[in-house]
Design a protein around this motif. Structure first.
Motif, PDB file in Angstrom:
ATOM      1  N   ILE A  59      14.257  10.387  11.974  1.00  0.00           N
ATOM      2  CA  ILE A  59      14.794   9.680  10.803  1.00  0.00           C
ATOM      3  C   ILE A  59      13.736   9.758   9.713  1.00  0.00           C
ATOM      4  O   ILE A  59      12.568   9.440   9.961  1.00  0.00           O
ATOM      5  CB  ILE A  59      15.108   8.212  11.147  1.00  0.00           C
ATOM      6  N   VAL A  60      14.159  10.219   8.552  1.00  0.00           N
ATOM      7  CA  VAL A  60      13.183  10.431   7.476  1.00  0.00           C
ATOM      8  C   VAL A  60      13.705   9.847   6.160  1.00  0.00           C
ATOM      9  O   VAL A  60      14.899   9.672   5.984  1.00  0.00           O
ATOM     10  CB  VAL A  60      12.893  11.949   7.271  1.00  0.00           C
ATOM     11  N   CYS A  61      12.770   9.565   5.270  1.00  0.00           N
ATOM     12  CA  CYS A  61      13.120   9.102   3.923  1.00  0.00           C
ATOM     13  C   CYS A  61      12.565  10.094   2.912  1.00  0.00           C
ATOM     14  O   CYS A  61      11.514  10.689   3.141  1.00  0.00           O
ATOM     15  CB  CYS A  61      12.482   7.757   3.628  1.00  0.00           C
ATOM     16  N   PHE A  62      13.261  10.233   1.778  1.00  0.00           N
ATOM     17  CA  PHE A  62      12.837  11.163   0.740  1.00  0.00           C
ATOM     18  C   PHE A  62      12.011  10.440  -0.321  1.00  0.00           C
ATOM     19  O   PHE A  62      12.531   9.555  -1.008  1.00  0.00           O
ATOM     20  CB  PHE A  62      14.076  11.809   0.110  1.00  0.00           C
TER      21      PHE A  62
ATOM     22  N   ASP B 139       2.277  -0.814  -1.055  1.00  0.00           N
ATOM     23  CA  ASP B 139       2.104  -0.594   0.389  1.00  0.00           C
ATOM     24  C   ASP B 139       3.065  -1.477   1.191  1.00  0.00           C
ATOM     25  O   ASP B 139       3.673  -1.061   2.173  1.00  0.00           O
ATOM     26  CB  ASP B 139       0.641  -0.817   0.809  1.00  0.00           C
ATOM     27  N   LYS B 140       3.275  -2.694   0.709  1.00  0.00           N
ATOM     28  CA  LYS B 140       4.216  -3.630   1.362  1.00  0.00           C
ATOM     29  C   LYS B 140       5.648  -3.110   1.215  1.00  0.00           C
ATOM     30  O   LYS B 140       6.485  -3.270   2.098  1.00  0.00           O
ATOM     31  CB  LYS B 140       4.136  -5.012   0.706  1.00  0.00           C
ATOM     32  N   TYR B 141       5.918  -2.520   0.056  1.00  0.00           N
ATOM     33  CA  TYR B 141       7.250  -1.948  -0.206  1.00  0.00           C
ATOM     34  C   TYR B 141       7.558  -0.875   0.842  1.00  0.00           C
ATOM     35  O   TYR B 141       8.638  -0.848   1.437  1.00  0.00           O
ATOM     36  CB  TYR B 141       7.226  -1.362  -1.615  1.00  0.00           C
ATOM     37  N   LEU B 142       6.583   0.004   1.077  1.00  0.00           N
ATOM     38  CA  LEU B 142       6.802   1.086   2.052  1.00  0.00           C
ATOM     39  C   LEU B 142       6.970   0.526   3.461  1.00  0.00           C
ATOM     40  O   LEU B 142       7.792   1.007   4.245  1.00  0.00           O
ATOM     41  CB  LEU B 142       5.652   2.093   1.987  1.00  0.00           C
ATOM     42  N   GLU B 143       6.196  -0.506   3.784  1.00  0.00           N
ATOM     43  CA  GLU B 143       6.353  -1.149   5.106  1.00  0.00           C
ATOM     44  C   GLU B 143       7.746  -1.767   5.242  1.00  0.00           C
ATOM     45  O   GLU B 143       8.369  -1.715   6.300  1.00  0.00           O
ATOM     46  CB  GLU B 143       5.323  -2.275   5.272  1.00  0.00           C
ATOM     47  N   ALA B 144       8.212  -2.352   4.144  1.00  0.00           N
ATOM     48  CA  ALA B 144       9.521  -3.012   4.166  1.00  0.00           C
ATOM     49  C   ALA B 144      10.644  -1.975   4.349  1.00  0.00           C
ATOM     50  O   ALA B 144      11.602  -2.205   5.098  1.00  0.00           O
ATOM     51  CB  ALA B 144       9.725  -3.797   2.871  1.00  0.00           C
ATOM     52  N   ILE B 145      10.506  -0.830   3.680  1.00  0.00           N
ATOM     53  CA  ILE B 145      11.486   0.264   3.861  1.00  0.00           C
ATOM     54  C   ILE B 145      11.522   0.648   5.340  1.00  0.00           C
ATOM     55  O   ILE B 145      12.595   0.784   5.959  1.00  0.00           O
ATOM     56  CB  ILE B 145      11.085   1.508   3.015  1.00  0.00           C
ATOM     57  N   ASP B 146      10.337   0.800   5.885  1.00  0.00           N
ATOM     58  CA  ASP B 146      10.187   1.159   7.294  1.00  0.00           C
ATOM     59  C   ASP B 146      10.918   0.145   8.190  1.00  0.00           C
ATOM     60  O   ASP B 146      11.712   0.508   9.073  1.00  0.00           O
ATOM     61  CB  ASP B 146       8.676   1.164   7.580  1.00  0.00           C
TER      62      ASP B 146
ATOM     63  N   TRP C 270       6.699  15.119   0.576  1.00  0.00           N
ATOM     64  CA  TRP C 270       8.019  14.704   0.102  1.00  0.00           C
ATOM     65  C   TRP C 270       8.782  13.880   1.134  1.00  0.00           C
ATOM     66  O   TRP C 270       9.516  12.966   0.774  1.00  0.00           O
ATOM     67  CB  TRP C 270       8.870  15.925  -0.274  1.00  0.00           C
ATOM     68  N   MET C 271       8.659  14.238   2.411  1.00  0.00           N
ATOM     69  CA  MET C 271       9.406  13.489   3.421  1.00  0.00           C
ATOM     70  C   MET C 271       8.461  12.523   4.108  1.00  0.00           C
ATOM     71  O   MET C 271       7.332  12.868   4.440  1.00  0.00           O
ATOM     72  CB  MET C 271      10.034  14.431   4.463  1.00  0.00           C
ATOM     73  N   SER C 272       8.948  11.304   4.314  1.00  0.00           N
ATOM     74  CA  SER C 272       8.126  10.329   5.007  1.00  0.00           C
ATOM     75  C   SER C 272       7.972  10.756   6.462  1.00  0.00           C
ATOM     76  O   SER C 272       8.729  11.588   6.958  1.00  0.00           O
ATOM     77  CB  SER C 272       8.796   8.973   4.938  1.00  0.00           C
ATOM     78  N   GLN C 273       6.995  10.201   7.128  1.00  0.00           N
ATOM     79  CA  GLN C 273       6.766  10.522   8.538  1.00  0.00           C
ATOM     80  C   GLN C 273       8.029  10.240   9.335  1.00  0.00           C
ATOM     81  O   GLN C 273       8.738   9.289   9.032  1.00  0.00           O
ATOM     82  CB  GLN C 273       5.642   9.653   9.094  1.00  0.00           C
TER      83      GLN C 273
ATOM     84  N   GLU D 272       7.010   5.411  15.599  1.00  0.00           N
ATOM     85  CA  GLU D 272       5.842   5.663  14.747  1.00  0.00           C
ATOM     86  C   GLU D 272       6.163   5.138  13.356  1.00  0.00           C
ATOM     87  O   GLU D 272       7.318   4.955  13.015  1.00  0.00           O
ATOM     88  CB  GLU D 272       5.614   7.173  14.618  1.00  0.00           C
ATOM     89  N   SER D 273       5.138   5.004  12.542  1.00  0.00           N
ATOM     90  CA  SER D 273       5.393   4.522  11.184  1.00  0.00           C
ATOM     91  C   SER D 273       6.224   5.535  10.414  1.00  0.00           C
ATOM     92  O   SER D 273       6.043   6.740  10.519  1.00  0.00           O
ATOM     93  CB  SER D 273       4.076   4.316  10.451  1.00  0.00           C
ATOM     94  N   LEU D 274       7.141   5.023   9.636  1.00  0.00           N
ATOM     95  CA  LEU D 274       7.993   5.872   8.803  1.00  0.00           C
ATOM     96  C   LEU D 274       7.332   6.165   7.464  1.00  0.00           C
ATOM     97  O   LEU D 274       7.712   7.064   6.748  1.00  0.00           O
ATOM     98  CB  LEU D 274       9.313   5.123   8.573  1.00  0.00           C
ATOM     99  N   CYS D 275       6.358   5.371   7.117  1.00  0.00           N
ATOM    100  CA  CYS D 275       5.891   5.372   5.726  1.00  0.00           C
ATOM    101  C   CYS D 275       4.792   6.375   5.437  1.00  0.00           C
ATOM    102  O   CYS D 275       3.958   6.664   6.278  1.00  0.00           O
ATOM    103  CB  CYS D 275       5.391   3.989   5.361  1.00  0.00           C
ATOM    104  N   LEU D 276       4.820   6.851   4.233  1.00  0.00           N
ATOM    105  CA  LEU D 276       3.740   7.680   3.735  1.00  0.00           C
ATOM    106  C   LEU D 276       2.572   6.810   3.326  1.00  0.00           C
ATOM    107  O   LEU D 276       2.781   5.672   2.915  1.00  0.00           O
ATOM    108  CB  LEU D 276       4.207   8.366   2.459  1.00  0.00           C
ATOM    109  N   PRO D 277       1.383   7.348   3.380  1.00  0.00           N
ATOM    110  CA  PRO D 277       0.306   6.623   2.725  1.00  0.00           C
ATOM    111  C   PRO D 277       0.629   6.556   1.243  1.00  0.00           C
ATOM    112  O   PRO D 277       1.233   7.490   0.704  1.00  0.00           O
ATOM    113  CB  PRO D 277      -0.924   7.496   2.975  1.00  0.00           C
ATOM    114  N   SER D 278       0.275   5.471   0.580  1.00  0.00           N
ATOM    115  CA  SER D 278       0.622   5.392  -0.839  1.00  0.00           C
ATOM    116  C   SER D 278      -0.258   6.359  -1.634  1.00  0.00           C
ATOM    117  O   SER D 278      -1.301   6.803  -1.158  1.00  0.00           O
ATOM    118  CB  SER D 278       0.464   3.969  -1.336  1.00  0.00           C
ATOM    119  N   GLY D 279       0.200   6.679  -2.827  1.00  0.00           N
ATOM    120  CA  GLY D 279      -0.612   7.532  -3.690  1.00  0.00           C
ATOM    121  C   GLY D 279      -0.209   8.993  -3.651  1.00  0.00           C
ATOM    122  O   GLY D 279      -0.778   9.815  -4.341  1.00  0.00           O
ATOM    123  N   VAL D 280       0.824   9.349  -2.847  1.00  0.00           N
ATOM    124  CA  VAL D 280       1.263  10.738  -2.804  1.00  0.00           C
ATOM    125  C   VAL D 280       2.078  11.075  -4.047  1.00  0.00           C
ATOM    126  O   VAL D 280       2.073  12.174  -4.536  1.00  0.00           O
ATOM    127  CB  VAL D 280       2.092  10.991  -1.517  1.00  0.00           C
ATOM    128  N   CYS D 281       2.776  10.067  -4.560  1.00  0.00           N
ATOM    129  CA  CYS D 281       3.672  10.295  -5.697  1.00  0.00           C
ATOM    130  C   CYS D 281       2.880  10.428  -6.997  1.00  0.00           C
ATOM    131  O   CYS D 281       1.985   9.634  -7.251  1.00  0.00           O
ATOM    132  CB  CYS D 281       4.645   9.137  -5.812  1.00  0.00           C
TER     133      CYS D 281
END
Ligand code: PLP
Ligand code: COI
Length: 342
Positions: A60-63, A87-94, A322-325, A332-341
């Motif tokens: 399962i991936v996010c764009f 960072d909290k936003y990405l955790e929440a998406i996860d 581009w694709m989250s983990q 495993e964590s779904l989120c990217l480290p922040s700062g890629v965008c």
């Protein structure tokens, strides 16, 4: 179909006494508000839209969720709201994706799990001023395509965004002002409104829910440059694919309404729209048609759409970050480290 279908879990975090509290998941889809909450009286609301996909091999991936996190921060600041930490936003998406994994549509049928992060001003206000307290939420809804087949646009006589207004952020108020226009467009047999710049009404902006692009006969991609349109993450991605993968010349520039008859292809791009072909634009009875020499399936727009959706479904490795983990069976964590965008 692109419509609301309640997924079991949503994420909620509250802002009180000048700070964000720890977020949590809830099964309650209702929001309880005071009658004078700032969001109800003065539309203090911003939102985002992104999708989670199932891949062929069961991941399962996010764009580009980091891009949504960063755009929502910009939207919040412009609406005098406290940004939710990225960072909290990405955790929440996860968390929301994990919790709702049973309702993510299967791989390959064109559907996905749409995620709708949003933030509202919750405290009562009567004089015009921002709220003191806020709620950040993310709900999910399994969705199909936003548009069925080729789109008919009409040039709209209403404006979407004022110069120096809020057109470049994802504020709900931008959509509120488009409701009358979209209802009228549908009643007249059009799928969407194409807005012009409010200052001169000579240059193209975007539609109510997606950015627009054109392709010339020779295969150059042209898309409006404007400070009053939403900086689409899909468009950013399409421009990169067009230029770096397919070697297409790309131009981001003012596009006059007088030149739209000169393009061969026209498409809408966005999270909900993906890349959807525009059949025609009606400018007050003057009708411009697209995909005349090349049908959609043999067009540049189709090549771009195919590449992008293959990356999103994990069938092809796209540009780095581009694709989250993948969300594996081991969670495993779904989120990217922040700062890629960018
Ligand atoms: N423009 C508007 C007005 C939109 O609502 C959207 C949808 O999010 C877009 C453009 C496309 O943006 P994105 O590709 O980031 O979804
Ligand atoms: C999106 O594409 O995520 C949007 O927010 C557009 C909206 C019209 C559904």
């Amino acid at each position: 179909m692109f419509s609301y279908s309640k997924a079991p879990y949503r994420y909620i975090a509250k802002y009180k006494n000048g700070k964000w509290e720890e977020g949590y998941l809830s099964q309650d889809a209702n929001v309880v508000l005071n009658e004078s909450a700032c969001v109800l009286q003065y539309a203090q609301c911003v939102f985002e839209g992104l999708k989670a996909y199932k891949t062929r091999d069961g991941r399962i991936v996010c764009f580009r969720p980091d891009c949504n996190a960063s755009r929502m921060k910009d939207s919040a600041i412009r609406m005098a709201m406290p940004p939710y930490p990225e960072d909290k936003y990405l955790e929440a998406i996860d968390m929301v994706v994990r919790a709702n994994r049973e309702v993510i549509p299967p791989y390959g049928d064109g559907s996905s799990l749409y995620l709708r992060p949003f933030m509202i001003g919750t405290t009562p206000v009567l004089g015009v001023k921002p709220a003191d307290e806020y709620e950040f939420r993310i709900f999910a809804s399994p969705v199909g395509p936003y548009f069925d087949g080729k789109i008919k646009l009409r040039v709209c006589d209403f404006d979407r965004a004022a110069p120096n207004g809020t057109g470049n952020i994802k504020a709900s108020l931008n959509y509120a002002m488009s409701l009358y226009a979209i209802a009228d467009a549908h009643a007249q047999g059009y799928d969407e409104n194409l807005y012009l710049d409010a200052a001169t009404r000579r240059f193209l902006e975007e539609t109510g829910g997606a950015n627009i692009f054109f392709v010339t006969k020779e295969g150059s991609l042209v898309t409006p440059a404007s400070g009053t349109i939403l900086p689409s993450i899909t468009r950013r991605s399409v421009l990169e694919v067009a230029s770096k993968v397919f070697g297409m010349p790309v131009e981001e520039r003012r596009i006059s309404i007088d030149e739209i008859g000169g393009f061969e292809e026209c498409g809408l791009c966005g999270t909900a729209a993906v890349i959807s072909p525009v059949e025609s634009i009606d400018d007050h009875g003057q009708i411009y048609r697209y995909f005349r020499e090349r049908d959609f399936e043999s067009s540049f727009s189709w090549k771009l759409r195919t590449y992008l959706t293959e990356v999103q479904r994990g069938e092809r490795v796209g540009p780095e970050g581009w694709m989250s983990q993948p969300l594996s069976n081991e969670f495993e964590s779904l989120c990217l480290p922040s700062g890629v965008c960018d």
